[in-house]
Design an enzyme around this catalytic site. Structure first.
Site, PDB file in Angstrom:
ATOM      1  N   LYS A   1      38.618  33.581 -62.600  1.00 42.22           N
ATOM      2  CA  LYS A   1      40.037  33.295 -62.816  1.00 42.22           C
ATOM      3  C   LYS A   1      40.674  32.920 -61.486  1.00 42.22           C
ATOM      4  CE  LYS A   1      43.365  36.424 -63.544  1.00 42.22           C
ATOM      5  NZ  LYS A   1      44.484  36.021 -62.681  1.00 42.22           N
TER       6      LYS A   1
ATOM      7  N   ASP B   1      44.934  30.410 -64.159  1.00 41.89           N
ATOM      8  CA  ASP B   1      46.000  31.355 -64.531  1.00 41.89           C
ATOM      9  C   ASP B   1      47.288  30.988 -63.795  1.00 41.89           C
ATOM     10  OD1 ASP B   1      47.442  33.627 -65.248  1.00 41.89           O
ATOM     11  OD2 ASP B   1      46.384  34.937 -63.857  1.00 41.89           O
ATOM     12  N   LEU B   2      47.961  29.946 -64.296  1.00 43.57           N
ATOM     13  CA  LEU B   2      49.187  29.480 -63.616  1.00 43.57           C
ATOM     14  C   LEU B   2      50.444  30.046 -64.263  1.00 43.57           C
ATOM     15  CD1 LEU B   2      48.225  25.755 -62.914  1.00 43.57           C
ATOM     16  CD2 LEU B   2      48.006  27.752 -61.410  1.00 43.57           C
ATOM     17  N   LYS B   3      50.292  30.677 -65.422  1.00 43.57           N
ATOM     18  CA  LYS B   3      51.426  31.316 -66.112  1.00 43.57           C
ATOM     19  C   LYS B   3      52.652  30.402 -66.127  1.00 43.57           C
ATOM     20  CE  LYS B   3      50.142  36.163 -65.287  1.00 43.57           C
ATOM     21  NZ  LYS B   3      48.992  36.096 -64.399  1.00 43.57           N
TER      22      LYS B   3
ATOM     23  N   ASP C   1      58.642  27.057 -68.149  1.00 43.43           N
ATOM     24  CA  ASP C   1      59.691  26.101 -67.777  1.00 43.43           C
ATOM     25  C   ASP C   1      60.127  25.404 -69.071  1.00 43.43           C
ATOM     26  OD1 ASP C   1      61.281  24.183 -66.304  1.00 43.43           O
ATOM     27  OD2 ASP C   1      59.976  24.520 -64.586  1.00 43.43           O
TER      28      ASP C   1
ATOM     29  N   PRO D   1      60.066  22.651 -72.081  1.00 41.89           N
ATOM     30  CA  PRO D   1      58.854  22.084 -72.708  1.00 41.89           C
ATOM     31  C   PRO D   1      58.299  20.854 -72.012  1.00 41.89           C
ATOM     32  CG  PRO D   1      60.405  22.760 -74.400  1.00 41.89           C
ATOM     33  CD  PRO D   1      61.124  22.938 -73.087  1.00 41.89           C
ATOM     34  N   ASN D   2      59.149  19.911 -71.651  1.00 43.56           N
ATOM     35  CA  ASN D   2      58.665  18.666 -71.048  1.00 43.56           C
ATOM     36  C   ASN D   2      57.948  18.932 -69.719  1.00 43.56           C
ATOM     37  OD1 ASN D   2      58.625  15.704 -70.958  1.00 43.56           O
ATOM     38  ND2 ASN D   2      59.933  15.993 -69.159  1.00 43.56           N
ATOM     39  N   THR D   3      58.483  19.854 -68.940  1.00 43.95           N
ATOM     40  CA  THR D   3      57.891  20.160 -67.631  1.00 43.95           C
ATOM     41  C   THR D   3      56.562  20.901 -67.791  1.00 43.95           C
ATOM     42  OG1 THR D   3      60.089  20.226 -66.664  1.00 43.95           O
ATOM     43  CG2 THR D   3      58.351  21.308 -65.410  1.00 43.95           C
TER      44      THR D   3
ATOM     45  N   THR E   1      50.639  43.529 -67.745  1.00 40.00           N
ATOM     46  CA  THR E   1      50.084  44.880 -67.821  1.00 40.00           C
ATOM     47  C   THR E   1      50.582  45.774 -66.680  1.00 40.00           C
ATOM     48  OG1 THR E   1      48.124  43.935 -66.793  1.00 40.00           O
ATOM     49  CG2 THR E   1      48.005  44.373 -69.135  1.00 40.00           C
TER      50      THR E   1
ATOM     51  N   ARG F   1      40.029  48.805 -65.900  1.00 41.25           N
ATOM     52  CA  ARG F   1      39.575  49.639 -64.783  1.00 41.25           C
ATOM     53  C   ARG F   1      38.360  50.455 -65.197  1.00 41.25           C
ATOM     54  NH1 ARG F   1      41.965  46.563 -62.405  1.00 41.25           N
ATOM     55  NH2 ARG F   1      43.667  46.800 -60.917  1.00 41.25           N
TER      56      ARG F   1
ATOM     57  N   GLN G   1      48.587  48.350 -61.754  1.00 42.05           N
ATOM     58  CA  GLN G   1      48.464  48.204 -63.208  1.00 42.05           C
ATOM     59  C   GLN G   1      48.892  49.503 -63.876  1.00 42.05           C
ATOM     60  OE1 GLN G   1      47.930  45.461 -64.611  1.00 42.05           O
ATOM     61  NE2 GLN G   1      46.466  44.189 -63.491  1.00 42.05           N
TER      62      GLN G   1
ATOM     63  N   GLY H   1      39.793  42.091 -61.556  1.00 40.63           N
ATOM     64  CA  GLY H   1      39.914  41.593 -60.187  1.00 40.63           C
ATOM     65  C   GLY H   1      39.407  42.596 -59.180  1.00 40.63           C
ATOM     66  N   ARG H   2      40.331  43.400 -58.659  1.00 41.20           N
ATOM     67  CA  ARG H   2      40.012  44.264 -57.526  1.00 41.20           C
ATOM     68  C   ARG H   2      38.826  45.209 -57.707  1.00 41.20           C
ATOM     69  NH1 ARG H   2      46.281  45.522 -57.040  1.00 41.20           N
ATOM     70  NH2 ARG H   2      45.981  45.050 -59.251  1.00 41.20           N
TER      71      ARG H   2
HETATM   72  O1  C5P Z   1      42.881  43.261 -59.624  1.00 39.28           O
HETATM   73  P1  C5P Z   1      43.197  43.371 -61.081  1.00 39.28           P
HETATM   74  O2  C5P Z   1      42.003  43.728 -61.941  1.00 39.28           O
HETATM   75  O3  C5P Z   1      44.399  44.254 -61.364  1.00 39.28           O
HETATM   76  O4  C5P Z   1      43.595  41.869 -61.471  1.00 39.28           O
HETATM   77  C1  C5P Z   1      44.167  41.555 -62.698  1.00 39.28           C
HETATM   78  C2  C5P Z   1      44.399  40.079 -62.762  1.00 39.28           C
HETATM   79  O5  C5P Z   1      44.934  39.777 -64.045  1.00 39.28           O
HETATM   80  C3  C5P Z   1      45.396  39.544 -61.739  1.00 39.28           C
HETATM   81  O6  C5P Z   1      44.869  38.303 -61.293  1.00 39.28           O
HETATM   82  C4  C5P Z   1      46.676  39.334 -62.515  1.00 39.28           C
HETATM   83  O7  C5P Z   1      47.374  38.191 -62.058  1.00 39.28           O
HETATM   84  C5  C5P Z   1      46.163  39.108 -63.921  1.00 39.28           C
HETATM   85  N1  C5P Z   1      47.048  39.485 -65.007  1.00 39.28           N
HETATM   86  C6  C5P Z   1      47.490  40.765 -65.229  1.00 39.28           C
HETATM   87  N2  C5P Z   1      48.317  41.071 -66.272  1.00 39.28           N
HETATM   88  C7  C5P Z   1      48.675  40.129 -67.120  1.00 39.28           C
HETATM   89  C8  C5P Z   1      48.221  38.828 -66.923  1.00 39.28           C
HETATM   90  C9  C5P Z   1      47.393  38.538 -65.855  1.00 39.28           C
HETATM   91  O8  C5P Z   1      47.148  41.665 -64.498  1.00 39.28           O
HETATM   92  N3  C5P Z   1      49.395  40.460 -68.184  1.00 39.28           N
END
Ligand code: C5P
Length: 233
Positions: free
Chosen positions: A34, A61-63, A66, A68-70, A121, A182, A191, A211-212
């Protein structure tokens, strides 16, 4: 994405070399990578291509959120990168989500999945109340996910706590991508609504974003493999 391995590892870094090294290390050990705003804002499409060279599917994951057109233009702009998944915020509303789905359809067969972010989250009930939304996180997420389905999105990002209810509401085909994962005993950091990988998968998650717990480990590839083993146990 490989159906056997549901893990997408979040490469949240601005360091190009680190992202490339992680991508190489994780090849064959996760189902995809991601790339979010931290890396993409720093390195853009050229950084994306460098990471994609590892051959793993990419969740961009750009979330987007904006008018709709943009948002449609933002989706069209990333289609040449051929991401497996792109996302938008469901809070942008039905017309915005429909515009995103229509723009993705222009890619034909190589179309990315368009996924809606419901409630982050990192937020809990009291954070939600602070934004003026009354009702429980579960009600809020159900409403947003139903709107995403009506707008033609392929699925949503939700916490593990909403998996069961959303699968019941919207059916098995509507994809649920679940962050806030986790492994038992690891640091939850920012989180708030978390669950272990095995629990989230057992409840019906289609993909797990982690992620982490992987990227912060001394040996990220080993950490990923350890998580995959915990899923089979
Ligand atoms: O490091 P960690 O496991 O917390 O990373 C979670 C990833 O998921 C991050 O990149 C965060 O941007 C993404 N994310 C999130 N909650 C959301 C959507 C995306 O934690 N609802």
């Amino acid at each position: 994405m490989t159906s056997e391995n549901p893990i997408f590892c979040a490469l949240d870094t601005t360091e190009l070399g680190r992202a490339i090294a992680l991508a190489r290390d994780l090849e064959g050990k996760v189902g995809g990578l991601k790339i979010g705003m931290e890396f993409f804002n720093a390195h853009g499409p050229s950084g994306y291509y460098a990471v994609a060279e590892a051959g793993l599917p990419i969740f961009l994951d750009l979330k987007l959120h904006d008018i709709p057109n943009t948002v449609a233009g933002g989706i069209r702009a990333v289609l040449p990168l051929k991401p497996a998944i792109v996302n938008v915020h469901t809070a942008g509303g039905k017309a915005m989500m429909r515009a995103a789905a229509d723009a993705a359809n222009e890619a034909g067969g190589a179309r990315p999945l368009i996924i809606g972010v419901t409630m982050l989250t990192s937020l809990d009930a009291s954070d939600l109340a602070d934004t003026g939304v009354t009702g429980t996180p579960s009600d809020h997420v159900r409403r947003l996910a139903a709107l995403a389905a009506e707008a033609g999105l392929d699925g949503v990002v939700c916490s593990a706590h909403e998996i069961e209810i959303l699968k019941r509401d919207l059916g098995r085909g509507f994809k649920l991508i679940v962050p806030g994962i986790r492994p038992a005993g690891s640091d939850v950091a920012d989180q708030k609504r978390v669950m272990t990988p095995a629990e989230a998968l057992a409840l019906g998650a289609d993909m797990l974003v982690i992620g982490r717990p992987i990227t912060g480990a001394g040996r990220p590839g080993d950490a990923a493999q350890e998580i995959v083993r915990s899923l089979a146990a």
